[in-house]
Write a protein that holds these residues in place. Structure first.
Motif, PDB file in Angstrom:
ATOM      1  N   PRO A   1       7.544  10.735 -15.111  1.00 46.58           N
ATOM      2  CA  PRO A   1       8.247   9.625 -15.834  1.00 46.58           C
ATOM      3  C   PRO A   1       7.955   8.081 -15.460  1.00 46.58           C
ATOM      4  N   ALA A   2       7.501   7.176 -15.839  1.00 49.11           N
ATOM      5  CA  ALA A   2       8.005   6.286 -15.118  1.00 49.11           C
ATOM      6  C   ALA A   2       8.882   6.030 -14.647  1.00 49.11           C
ATOM      7  N   THR A   3       9.960   5.624 -15.826  1.00 41.72           N
ATOM      8  CA  THR A   3      11.579   5.257 -15.856  1.00 41.72           C
ATOM      9  C   THR A   3      11.831   6.244 -14.510  1.00 41.72           C
ATOM     10  N   LYS A   4      11.544   7.118 -14.400  1.00 37.65           N
ATOM     11  CA  LYS A   4      12.073   8.331 -12.750  1.00 37.65           C
ATOM     12  C   LYS A   4      11.737   7.884 -11.701  1.00 37.65           C
TER      13      LYS A   4
ATOM     14  N   THR B   1       1.099  -1.367  -0.029  1.00 38.49           N
ATOM     15  CA  THR B   1      -0.335  -0.391  -0.165  1.00 38.49           C
ATOM     16  C   THR B   1       0.901   0.750  -0.026  1.00 38.49           C
ATOM     17  N   TRP B   2       1.766   1.094   0.860  1.00 38.98           N
ATOM     18  CA  TRP B   2       2.842   2.750   0.645  1.00 38.98           C
ATOM     19  C   TRP B   2       3.643   2.793  -0.923  1.00 38.98           C
ATOM     20  N   ARG B   3       4.065   1.660  -0.900  1.00 34.33           N
ATOM     21  CA  ARG B   3       4.389   1.564  -2.095  1.00 34.33           C
ATOM     22  C   ARG B   3       3.597   2.393  -3.402  1.00 34.33           C
ATOM     23  N   ARG B   4       2.203   1.358  -3.500  1.00 32.54           N
ATOM     24  CA  ARG B   4       1.503   2.247  -4.344  1.00 32.54           C
ATOM     25  C   ARG B   4       1.093   3.537  -4.350  1.00 32.54           C
ATOM     26  N   ALA B   5       0.766   3.802  -2.743  1.00 34.43           N
ATOM     27  CA  ALA B   5       0.491   5.472  -2.217  1.00 34.43           C
ATOM     28  C   ALA B   5       1.879   6.619  -3.025  1.00 34.43           C
ATOM     29  N   GLN B   6       2.794   6.027  -2.742  1.00 30.71           N
ATOM     30  CA  GLN B   6       3.996   6.881  -3.490  1.00 30.71           C
ATOM     31  C   GLN B   6       4.167   6.901  -4.817  1.00 30.71           C
ATOM     32  N   THR B   7       3.816   5.717  -5.535  1.00 27.68           N
ATOM     33  CA  THR B   7       4.240   5.756  -6.991  1.00 27.68           C
ATOM     34  C   THR B   7       3.170   6.658  -7.303  1.00 27.68           C
ATOM     35  N   VAL B   8       1.619   6.646  -7.249  1.00 29.19           N
ATOM     36  CA  VAL B   8       0.777   6.922  -7.289  1.00 29.19           C
ATOM     37  C   VAL B   8       1.105   8.371  -6.997  1.00 29.19           C
TER      38      VAL B   8
ATOM     39  N   GLY C   1       9.933  -4.039 -14.801  1.00 29.87           N
ATOM     40  CA  GLY C   1       8.426  -4.547 -14.967  1.00 29.87           C
ATOM     41  C   GLY C   1       8.196  -3.646 -13.697  1.00 29.87           C
ATOM     42  N   PHE C   2       7.728  -2.110 -14.377  1.00 28.67           N
ATOM     43  CA  PHE C   2       7.168  -0.956 -13.614  1.00 28.67           C
ATOM     44  C   PHE C   2       6.232  -0.554 -14.118  1.00 28.67           C
ATOM     45  N   GLU C   3       5.395  -0.809 -13.852  1.00 30.06           N
ATOM     46  CA  GLU C   3       3.770  -0.002 -13.794  1.00 30.06           C
ATOM     47  C   GLU C   3       3.511   0.861 -12.791  1.00 30.06           C
TER      48      GLU C   3
ATOM     49  N   THR D   1      12.414   4.710  -7.059  1.00 30.93           N
ATOM     50  CA  THR D   1      11.506   3.643  -6.040  1.00 30.93           C
ATOM     51  C   THR D   1      12.723   2.472  -5.897  1.00 30.93           C
ATOM     52  N   PHE D   2      13.584   2.680  -6.219  1.00 30.61           N
ATOM     53  CA  PHE D   2      14.682   1.364  -6.249  1.00 30.61           C
ATOM     54  C   PHE D   2      13.901   0.276  -6.939  1.00 30.61           C
ATOM     55  N   THR D   3      12.703   0.398  -8.283  1.00 25.85           N
ATOM     56  CA  THR D   3      12.402  -1.429  -8.784  1.00 25.85           C
ATOM     57  C   THR D   3      12.713  -0.975 -10.043  1.00 25.85           C
TER      58      THR D   3
END
Length: 75
Positions: free
Chosen positions: A58-61, A43-50, A72-74, A66-68
């Protein structure tokens, strides 16, 4: 057997995805989840991503900060 993308598609580049605009209430709720840091890591990672995506990152940044893996990043 390994999955293969349809012809002409590159399986090493993530498709660009954007998050809809979030309103102030949603932003505050997501920020509270990220700042609190308790509860589910997922939940924490999803909140941070959103939050990062809603800010236009951008998704690459986002993957980098987030060290992913960007492959495979969505968002």
């Amino acid at each position: 057997m390994r999955w293969a993308p349809p012809d002409g598609q590159n399986d090493h580049v993530a498709e660009r995805v954007e998050v809809r605009e979030i309103d102030d209430d949603e932003g505050r709720r997501l920020l509270r989840i990220v700042r609190r840091g308790t509860g589910s890591v997922v939940t924490w990672r999803r909140a941070q991503t959103v939050l990062l995506s809603a800010q236009g990152m951008p998704a690459t940044k986002i993957a980098e900060v987030t060290f992913t893996s960007p492959t495979g990043f969505e968002t």
